[in-house]
Motif scaffolding. Sequence first.
Motif, PDB file in Angstrom:
ATOM      1  N   LEU A  26      18.446 -39.235  35.830  1.00  0.00           N
ATOM      2  CA  LEU A  26      18.153 -38.341  34.707  1.00  0.00           C
ATOM      3  C   LEU A  26      17.585 -37.021  35.212  1.00  0.00           C
ATOM      4  N   LEU A  27      16.641 -37.096  36.146  1.00  0.00           N
ATOM      5  CA  LEU A  27      16.042 -35.881  36.701  1.00  0.00           C
ATOM      6  C   LEU A  27      17.084 -35.063  37.457  1.00  0.00           C
ATOM      7  N   PHE A  28      17.922 -35.740  38.228  1.00  0.00           N
ATOM      8  CA  PHE A  28      18.924 -35.039  39.054  1.00  0.00           C
ATOM      9  C   PHE A  28      19.888 -34.232  38.189  1.00  0.00           C
ATOM     10  N   LEU A  58      19.627 -43.329  43.711  1.00  0.00           N
ATOM     11  CA  LEU A  58      18.749 -42.889  42.626  1.00  0.00           C
ATOM     12  C   LEU A  58      18.447 -44.032  41.663  1.00  0.00           C
ATOM     13  N   THR A  59      17.222 -44.087  41.190  1.00  0.00           N
ATOM     14  CA  THR A  59      16.891 -44.977  40.086  1.00  0.00           C
ATOM     15  C   THR A  59      17.433 -44.362  38.803  1.00  0.00           C
ATOM     16  N   ILE A  98       6.458 -41.455  39.140  1.00  0.00           N
ATOM     17  CA  ILE A  98       7.634 -42.275  38.835  1.00  0.00           C
ATOM     18  C   ILE A  98       8.456 -42.458  40.106  1.00  0.00           C
ATOM     19  N   ARG A  99       9.135 -43.568  40.179  1.00  0.00           N
ATOM     20  CA  ARG A  99       9.960 -43.855  41.341  1.00  0.00           C
ATOM     21  C   ARG A  99      11.344 -43.231  41.149  1.00  0.00           C
ATOM     22  N   LEU A 100      11.774 -42.420  42.126  1.00  0.00           N
ATOM     23  CA  LEU A 100      13.040 -41.700  42.015  1.00  0.00           C
ATOM     24  C   LEU A 100      14.165 -42.340  42.813  1.00  0.00           C
ATOM     25  N   PHE A 101      13.814 -43.067  43.895  1.00  0.00           N
ATOM     26  CA  PHE A 101      14.827 -43.644  44.773  1.00  0.00           C
ATOM     27  C   PHE A 101      14.577 -45.132  45.003  1.00  0.00           C
ATOM     28  N   THR A 102      15.682 -45.832  45.177  1.00  0.00           N
ATOM     29  CA  THR A 102      15.613 -47.218  45.628  1.00  0.00           C
ATOM     30  C   THR A 102      16.143 -47.270  47.057  1.00  0.00           C
ATOM     31  N   ARG A 103      15.336 -47.805  47.965  1.00  0.00           N
ATOM     32  CA  ARG A 103      15.738 -47.874  49.365  1.00  0.00           C
ATOM     33  C   ARG A 103      16.743 -49.006  49.566  1.00  0.00           C
ATOM     34  N   GLN A 159       8.318 -37.601  53.515  1.00  0.00           N
ATOM     35  CA  GLN A 159       7.002 -37.233  53.001  1.00  0.00           C
ATOM     36  C   GLN A 159       7.134 -36.384  51.741  1.00  0.00           C
ATOM     37  N   ALA A 160       8.121 -35.480  51.730  1.00  0.00           N
ATOM     38  CA  ALA A 160       8.320 -34.624  50.561  1.00  0.00           C
ATOM     39  C   ALA A 160       8.700 -35.450  49.340  1.00  0.00           C
ATOM     40  N   MET A 161       9.559 -36.447  49.529  1.00  0.00           N
ATOM     41  CA  MET A 161       9.970 -37.275  48.406  1.00  0.00           C
ATOM     42  C   MET A 161       8.839 -38.183  47.918  1.00  0.00           C
ATOM     43  N   MET A 162       8.016 -38.612  48.841  1.00  0.00           N
ATOM     44  CA  MET A 162       6.849 -39.405  48.453  1.00  0.00           C
ATOM     45  C   MET A 162       5.891 -38.539  47.634  1.00  0.00           C
ATOM     46  N   GLN A 163       5.728 -37.291  48.053  1.00  0.00           N
ATOM     47  CA  GLN A 163       4.855 -36.367  47.318  1.00  0.00           C
ATOM     48  C   GLN A 163       5.384 -36.111  45.914  1.00  0.00           C
ATOM     49  N   LEU A 164       6.722 -35.907  45.806  1.00  0.00           N
ATOM     50  CA  LEU A 164       7.308 -35.637  44.484  1.00  0.00           C
ATOM     51  C   LEU A 164       7.153 -36.854  43.577  1.00  0.00           C
ATOM     52  N   GLU A 165       7.397 -38.037  44.104  1.00  0.00           N
ATOM     53  CA  GLU A 165       7.242 -39.253  43.296  1.00  0.00           C
ATOM     54  C   GLU A 165       5.801 -39.423  42.843  1.00  0.00           C
ATOM     55  N   ASN A 166       4.860 -39.077  43.710  1.00  0.00           N
ATOM     56  CA  ASN A 166       3.444 -39.194  43.344  1.00  0.00           C
ATOM     57  C   ASN A 166       3.073 -38.195  42.258  1.00  0.00           C
TER      58      ASN A 166
END
Length: 294
Positions: free
Chosen positions: A65-67, A59-60, A47-52, A36-43
Amino acid sequence: MAVKLDLYKIFCEVAKCQNFSKAAESLYMTQPAVSQAMMQLENELEIRLFTRTPRGVILTNEGELLFEYINSAINLINIGEKKLMESKNLMAGELKIGVGDTISRYFLLPYLERFHNKYPNIKLKIVNRTTLELCTILKSGEVDIAICNLPIKDSSLEIRTCMDIHDIFVCGEKYKDRISAPLSFKELAEFPLILLEPKSNSRQYVEKYILSKGVKIEPEIELGSHDLLLEFAKINLGISCVIKEFSQEYLKNNLLYEVEIVDEIPKRSIGVCFLKSVSLSPASIKFIEDLESK
């Protein structure tokens, strides 16, 4: 910002673990809370930060770049929190020093020994890298101070000179007999030269100076350590460019001979570097004081 900082901490842990469940375990959170936290950060960032993936997440390009920046920032925050907990009398703590192999062996060792004997409870961590790499990890917070070959031009760093050094050329018996007078740089360039690798700050300094005199030198052999420069010259594979102060054992014992040059290379220095924007730990301050009291 405080809320987003918490999200960034979770983001970094997920990026390192590449798995929501493992990150949750490390953070003492539930897996749904991490997701949920990662979904909130992406929202929030839109931008999409992870590829499942079947095994977890990666990481995308945008996430990588963000990391890079967030991880460095959090490292610095953690260092700040840790420094607040250190005892002013140096009964506890850690000192992380970045240094090159040559400087470590020929310059730093006695200082490390003296500091460790005086403050045995301070944990010493030594990281060996090239000068360029040391500047990078210093700014990311991976080391507290770095001891480097100068000159370094970086406005974010405080630089204090510790020792002057001189770049010279040396040879073995074979080439000593062939050289009867001081060489010009043009004459020197005609000999087989042995230099450090191109990324070396020492090599770049010497090449730049000789080029300023109108001569471009091309080595026949490139090596990764000062010790190998000495050994290769000793067995007459060519003429090596070395640091005079770190070659005394070879010169005094006539294992190598200094090649006289018409136009000597100007002296340079070894210095200790640290970030201007970050307060030094008590251990760092004491160690730098020791270096400067030589």
